[in-house]
Design an enzyme around this catalytic site. Structure first.
Site, mmCIF file in Angstrom:
data_model
loop_
_atom_site.group_PDB
_atom_site.id
_atom_site.type_symbol
_atom_site.label_atom_id
_atom_site.label_comp_id
_atom_site.label_asym_id
_atom_site.label_seq_id
_atom_site.Cartn_x
_atom_site.Cartn_y
_atom_site.Cartn_z
ATOM 1 N N THR A 50 36.106 -22.764 0.158
ATOM 2 C CA THR A 50 35.279 -24.047 -0.650
ATOM 3 C C THR A 50 36.196 -24.795 -1.334
ATOM 4 O O THR A 50 37.721 -24.532 -1.393
ATOM 5 C CB THR A 50 34.485 -23.504 -1.959
ATOM 6 O OG1 THR A 50 35.147 -22.857 -2.905
ATOM 7 C CG2 THR A 50 33.202 -22.553 -1.596
ATOM 8 N N VAL B 268 41.705 -16.855 -5.689
ATOM 9 C CA VAL B 268 41.876 -17.948 -6.415
ATOM 10 C C VAL B 268 42.568 -19.014 -5.773
ATOM 11 O O VAL B 268 43.869 -18.618 -5.084
ATOM 12 C CB VAL B 268 42.402 -17.578 -7.665
ATOM 13 C CG1 VAL B 268 42.889 -18.698 -8.464
ATOM 14 C CG2 VAL B 268 41.736 -16.605 -8.320
ATOM 15 N N LYS B 269 42.026 -20.193 -5.334
ATOM 16 C CA LYS B 269 42.763 -21.246 -4.701
ATOM 17 C C LYS B 269 43.427 -22.086 -5.489
ATOM 18 O O LYS B 269 43.106 -22.521 -6.478
ATOM 19 C CB LYS B 269 41.512 -21.841 -3.964
ATOM 20 C CG LYS B 269 41.917 -22.803 -2.529
ATOM 21 C CD LYS B 269 40.663 -23.291 -1.916
ATOM 22 C CE LYS B 269 41.180 -23.977 -0.699
ATOM 23 N NZ LYS B 269 39.952 -24.777 -0.333
ATOM 24 N N VAL B 270 44.830 -22.282 -5.242
ATOM 25 C CA VAL B 270 45.746 -22.728 -6.019
ATOM 26 C C VAL B 270 46.333 -23.921 -5.290
ATOM 27 O O VAL B 270 46.904 -23.822 -3.992
ATOM 28 C CB VAL B 270 47.113 -21.881 -6.401
ATOM 29 C CG1 VAL B 270 47.966 -22.274 -7.080
ATOM 30 C CG2 VAL B 270 46.142 -20.691 -7.111
#
Ligand code: E4P
Length: 214
Positions: free
Chosen positions: A27, A82-84
């Site tokens: 997402t 976790v999208k960073v």
């Protein structure tokens, strides 16, 4: 090769997950914004109950806050990735997450040096955006081939996730280049099982079978 769906829409995830071949979800804030009124945390947890890996993007831009958000998202469910974003503060966050055993996906990767730095920071995945490169007249899949070539020289564990996919051709090239993952929008996912010769062939088999029966 893993196949992810690129959406924040639960009904789409449920439908593709029912095919039995879906490995994960990605997402981003723009996709989440399309699902008006949905609670972000609840939606991410619901996704985690459907698939094994769900990338949820942090929105802070300074390390101190990014670290906090990463810890928070990680506490929601074991399947959260976790999208960073690929920034200097993002690299610090990737390193922090890696030291804590928190899975990460580095987003907005557009070059080999960015990919190498994210891998050195311990990213679980990197997301080069092929469609957005195509949009500016650069062949996005060339970047995937270059990263794949660089990866073959070193022993990075970081998985190459082809993002910003716009067509079945992107998926074909991702597979032949040897990318670990492709994240695919719903409309492209629906096209993947289809082939005119499959439809034609099945029609003929069923017609012939009708004659055997009579
Ligand atoms: C995936 O992780 C990305 O957020 C997504 O693929 C971006 O796609 P877009 O370029 O079509 O917005």
């Amino acid at each position: 090769m893993k196949l992810f769906i690129d959406t924040a829409n639960l009904a789409q995830i449920e439908e593709i997950a029912s095919w039995g071949i879906l490995d994960g979800v990605t997402t981003n804030p723009s996709l989440v914004a399309k699902e008006k009124g949905a609670d972000f945390k609840e939606t991410v947890i619901a996704m985690c109950n459907l698939v094994d890996e769900v990338s949820a993007q942090i929105t802070a831009t300074e390390f101190k806050e990014m670290k906090k958000q990463a810890d928070e998202y990680h506490s929601w469910h074991k399947n959260v990735v976790v999208k960073v974003p690929m920034t200097v503060e993002g690299l610090k966050t990737l390193k922090y997450c890696s030291s804590k055993g928190i899975a990460t996906n580095t987003t907005l990767v557009f070059s080999v040096p960015q990919a190498v730095m994210a891998a050195k920071a311990g990213a679980t995945m990197i997301s080069p955006f092929v469609g957005r490169l195509d949009d500016i007249g650069v062949d996005g899949m060339e970047l995937i081939a270059d990263i794949r070539q660089a990866w073959d020289h070193y022993n990075f564990d970081t998985q190459i996730l082809v993002a910003s996919v716009r067509s079945t051709e992107h998926v074909r090239r991702a597979a032949t280049i040897g990318a670990h993952i492709a994240t695919i929008p719903y409309n492209v996912f629906k096209e993947l099982p289809q082939h005119d010769l499959t439809d034609k062939g099945l029609k003929k088999f069923l017609e012939d079978w009708e004659q055997v029966k009579t």
